[in-house]
Design a protein around this motif. Structure first.
Motif, PDB file in Angstrom:
ATOM      1  N   ASP A  96      -3.530   8.367  -7.201  1.00 18.83           N
ATOM      2  CA  ASP A  96      -2.945   7.102  -6.741  1.00 18.83           C
ATOM      3  C   ASP A  96      -1.444   7.208  -6.500  1.00 18.83           C
ATOM      4  N   GLU A  97      -0.770   8.023  -7.281  1.00 22.08           N
ATOM      5  CA  GLU A  97       0.689   8.090  -7.197  1.00 22.08           C
ATOM      6  C   GLU A  97       1.172   9.042  -6.094  1.00 22.08           C
ATOM      7  N   ALA A  98       0.264   9.672  -5.369  1.00 26.80           N
ATOM      8  CA  ALA A  98       0.649  10.616  -4.311  1.00 26.80           C
ATOM      9  C   ALA A  98       0.907   9.899  -2.985  1.00 26.80           C
ATOM     10  N   ASN A  99       1.565  10.612  -2.068  1.00 25.66           N
ATOM     11  CA  ASN A  99       1.625  10.218  -0.666  1.00 25.66           C
ATOM     12  C   ASN A  99       0.533  10.974   0.082  1.00 25.66           C
ATOM     13  N   VAL A 100      -0.136  10.309   1.015  1.00 25.99           N
ATOM     14  CA  VAL A 100      -1.139  10.997   1.827  1.00 25.99           C
ATOM     15  C   VAL A 100      -0.777  10.873   3.302  1.00 25.99           C
ATOM     16  N   LEU A 101      -0.886  11.986   4.007  1.00 26.22           N
ATOM     17  CA  LEU A 101      -0.675  12.031   5.453  1.00 26.22           C
ATOM     18  C   LEU A 101      -2.028  12.327   6.089  1.00 26.22           C
ATOM     19  N   ILE A 102      -2.626  11.324   6.705  1.00 26.48           N
ATOM     20  CA  ILE A 102      -3.974  11.445   7.258  1.00 26.48           C
ATOM     21  C   ILE A 102      -3.855  11.856   8.715  1.00 26.48           C
ATOM     22  N   HIS A 103      -4.457  13.004   9.039  1.00 29.43           N
ATOM     23  CA  HIS A 103      -4.238  13.598  10.363  1.00 29.43           C
ATOM     24  C   HIS A 103      -5.546  14.041  10.997  1.00 29.43           C
ATOM     25  N   ALA A 121       9.991   8.960   5.817  1.00 29.23           N
ATOM     26  CA  ALA A 121       9.780   7.514   5.893  1.00 29.23           C
ATOM     27  C   ALA A 121       9.038   6.988   4.670  1.00 29.23           C
ATOM     28  N   LEU A 122       8.181   7.821   4.094  1.00 33.17           N
ATOM     29  CA  LEU A 122       7.434   7.406   2.904  1.00 33.17           C
ATOM     30  C   LEU A 122       8.323   7.250   1.669  1.00 33.17           C
ATOM     31  N   GLN A 123       9.545   7.721   1.750  1.00 36.17           N
ATOM     32  CA  GLN A 123      10.476   7.499   0.653  1.00 36.17           C
ATOM     33  C   GLN A 123      10.926   6.045   0.593  1.00 36.17           C
ATOM     34  N   LYS A 124      10.764   5.345   1.736  1.00 37.01           N
ATOM     35  CA  LYS A 124      11.205   3.948   1.821  1.00 37.01           C
ATOM     36  C   LYS A 124      10.049   2.978   2.038  1.00 37.01           C
ATOM     37  N   TYR A 125       9.033   3.424   2.786  1.00 34.15           N
ATOM     38  CA  TYR A 125       7.933   2.538   3.169  1.00 34.15           C
ATOM     39  C   TYR A 125       6.623   3.008   2.545  1.00 34.15           C
ATOM     40  N   GLU A 126       5.701   2.066   2.342  1.00 34.76           N
ATOM     41  CA  GLU A 126       4.385   2.398   1.797  1.00 34.76           C
ATOM     42  C   GLU A 126       3.390   2.780   2.874  1.00 34.76           C
ATOM     43  N   ALA A 127       3.688   2.429   4.120  1.00 36.12           N
ATOM     44  CA  ALA A 127       2.777   2.720   5.230  1.00 36.12           C
ATOM     45  C   ALA A 127       3.591   3.154   6.442  1.00 36.12           C
ATOM     46  N   VAL A 128       3.179   4.253   7.061  1.00 33.46           N
ATOM     47  CA  VAL A 128       3.923   4.830   8.183  1.00 33.46           C
ATOM     48  C   VAL A 128       2.945   5.238   9.274  1.00 33.46           C
ATOM     49  N   GLY A 129       3.259   4.879  10.504  1.00 33.57           N
ATOM     50  CA  GLY A 129       2.460   5.311  11.645  1.00 33.57           C
ATOM     51  C   GLY A 129       3.288   6.193  12.561  1.00 33.57           C
ATOM     52  N   GLN A 163      -1.025   9.314  10.080  1.00 32.65           N
ATOM     53  CA  GLN A 163      -0.739   7.986   9.562  1.00 32.65           C
ATOM     54  C   GLN A 163      -0.632   8.184   8.049  1.00 32.65           C
ATOM     55  N   SER A 164       0.460   7.703   7.480  1.00 32.15           N
ATOM     56  CA  SER A 164       0.807   8.125   6.123  1.00 32.15           C
ATOM     57  C   SER A 164       1.017   6.923   5.209  1.00 32.15           C
ATOM     58  N   PHE A 165       0.615   7.094   3.949  1.00 30.83           N
ATOM     59  CA  PHE A 165       0.590   5.964   3.023  1.00 30.83           C
ATOM     60  C   PHE A 165       0.792   6.417   1.581  1.00 30.83           C
ATOM     61  N   ARG A 166       1.200   5.469   0.751  1.00 28.64           N
ATOM     62  CA  ARG A 166       0.991   5.639  -0.671  1.00 28.64           C
ATOM     63  C   ARG A 166      -0.524   5.666  -0.877  1.00 28.64           C
ATOM     64  N   ALA A 167      -1.000   6.608  -1.625  1.00 24.50           N
ATOM     65  CA  ALA A 167      -2.444   6.753  -1.790  1.00 24.50           C
ATOM     66  C   ALA A 167      -3.070   5.485  -2.364  1.00 24.50           C
ATOM     67  N   SER A 168      -2.391   4.860  -3.302  1.00 25.41           N
ATOM     68  CA  SER A 168      -2.944   3.645  -3.914  1.00 25.41           C
ATOM     69  C   SER A 168      -3.121   2.534  -2.892  1.00 25.41           C
ATOM     70  N   LEU A 169      -2.218   2.452  -1.908  1.00 27.25           N
ATOM     71  CA  LEU A 169      -2.294   1.402  -0.890  1.00 27.25           C
ATOM     72  C   LEU A 169      -3.480   1.614   0.040  1.00 27.25           C
ATOM     73  N   ILE A 170      -3.642   2.820   0.565  1.00 25.77           N
ATOM     74  CA  ILE A 170      -4.743   3.057   1.508  1.00 25.77           C
ATOM     75  C   ILE A 170      -6.085   3.024   0.796  1.00 25.77           C
ATOM     76  N   ASP A 187      -8.745   3.570  12.959  1.00 22.88           N
ATOM     77  CA  ASP A 187      -7.637   4.231  12.264  1.00 22.88           C
ATOM     78  C   ASP A 187      -7.274   3.465  11.000  1.00 22.88           C
ATOM     79  N   ASP A 188      -6.442   4.097  10.191  1.00 17.86           N
ATOM     80  CA  ASP A 188      -6.111   3.550   8.882  1.00 17.86           C
ATOM     81  C   ASP A 188      -5.048   2.466   8.945  1.00 17.86           C
ATOM     82  N   CYS A 189      -4.122   2.570   9.891  1.00 17.81           N
ATOM     83  CA  CYS A 189      -3.122   1.514  10.030  1.00 17.81           C
ATOM     84  C   CYS A 189      -3.793   0.175  10.336  1.00 17.81           C
ATOM     85  N   GLY A 190      -4.901   0.221  11.085  1.00 18.69           N
ATOM     86  CA  GLY A 190      -5.632  -1.004  11.392  1.00 18.69           C
ATOM     87  C   GLY A 190      -6.145  -1.693  10.142  1.00 18.69           C
ATOM     88  N   LEU A 191      -6.533  -0.903   9.151  1.00 24.23           N
ATOM     89  CA  LEU A 191      -7.003  -1.480   7.884  1.00 24.23           C
ATOM     90  C   LEU A 191      -5.859  -2.159   7.135  1.00 24.23           C
TER      91      LEU A 191
END
Length: 226
Positions: A96-103, A121-129, A163-170, A187-191
């Motif tokens: 949960d505490e990781a960042n994930v980059l889904i490609h 960008a993940l250092q500042k945001y929880e969701a990145v496209g 598309q990249s996220f805090r794992a807990s968020l996605i 895609d995951d951003c749509g969710l």
């Protein structure tokens, strides 16, 4: 915080015109999948890679892994029937505490800058496209192919991955989608948008990060590579 790349390679590639999925097609001395893995394997910001493959072609994925000296791949998982299912399977394996980059594996020539920009960008945001500007005017049509709207081009972009996220968020987004029988997303951003979980920051993509769909796309990439 650990940065985990989740490479989705579970598509069937029916439009590509071969008897194997396009991610296993040879291009420039390697399979398309190998090119995609290489990009994340050599990136200094990526700590781990989870590969999600088509279970019908798992043997091909295993063969690729066995002949390469990849240091970062920690899991090979069987994917689902849809991209979102495969994404759910991959993200479920991340802490949960990781960042994930889904490609998407078929965006095999993702640049190092795109990966670096996603991680930064993940250092500042929880969701990145990842996205690029559209040079064409985009129209909206109805079921009868009649134009219903012409959205202003300055507000439109073409989506890429990662598309990249805090794992807990996605993970939360996927859990909500599992309980939502009306959900249908590619895609995951749509969710994230559907459930209004977080603002999504956009970083610039690259024309080289094209999604390989037809064989002619390989000619386009070859010309760009010079």
């Amino acid at each position: 915080m650990k940065n985990i790349a989740i490479i989705l390679a579970s598509g069937t590639g029916e439009r590509f015109g071969e008897n194997i999925p396009k991610q296993f097609y040879q291009f420039e001395g390697k399979t398309i999948l190998e090119h995609a893995i290489d990009a994340f394997e050599k990136n200094k910001n990526i700590d781990e890679i989870i590969l999600v493959t088509n279970p019908k072609f798992r043997d091909l994925a295993e063969e690729i892994l066995s002949k390469n000296d990849y240091k970062k791949i920690t899991k090979l998982l069987n994917g689902g029937k849809t991209r979102v299912e495969s994404s759910y399977i991959g993200t479920s394996e991340a802490p949960d505490e990781a960042n994930v980059l889904i490609h998407d594996a078929v965006r095999a020539f993702v640049t190092q800058k795109i990966i670096d920009d996603n991680v930064e960008a993940l250092q500042k945001y929880e969701a990145v496209g990842t996205a690029i500007d559209t040079v064409d005017t985009i129209i909206q049509v109805d079921e009868n192919e009649v134009i219903t709207a012409v959205p202003p081009r300055k507000f439109l972009k073409r989506v890429q991955t990662p598309q990249s996220f805090r794992a807990s968020l996605i993970k939360k987004a996927h859990e909500l989608a599992l309980a939502d029988k009306n959900v249908s997303f590619t895609d995951d951003c749509g969710l994230i948008l559907r459930y209004n979980l977080a603002p999504i920051h956009i970083v610039d993509g690259d024309e080289l990060n094209i999604k390989i769909t037809h064989k002619n796309d390989l000619n386009i990439i070859k010309n760009m590579l010079g």
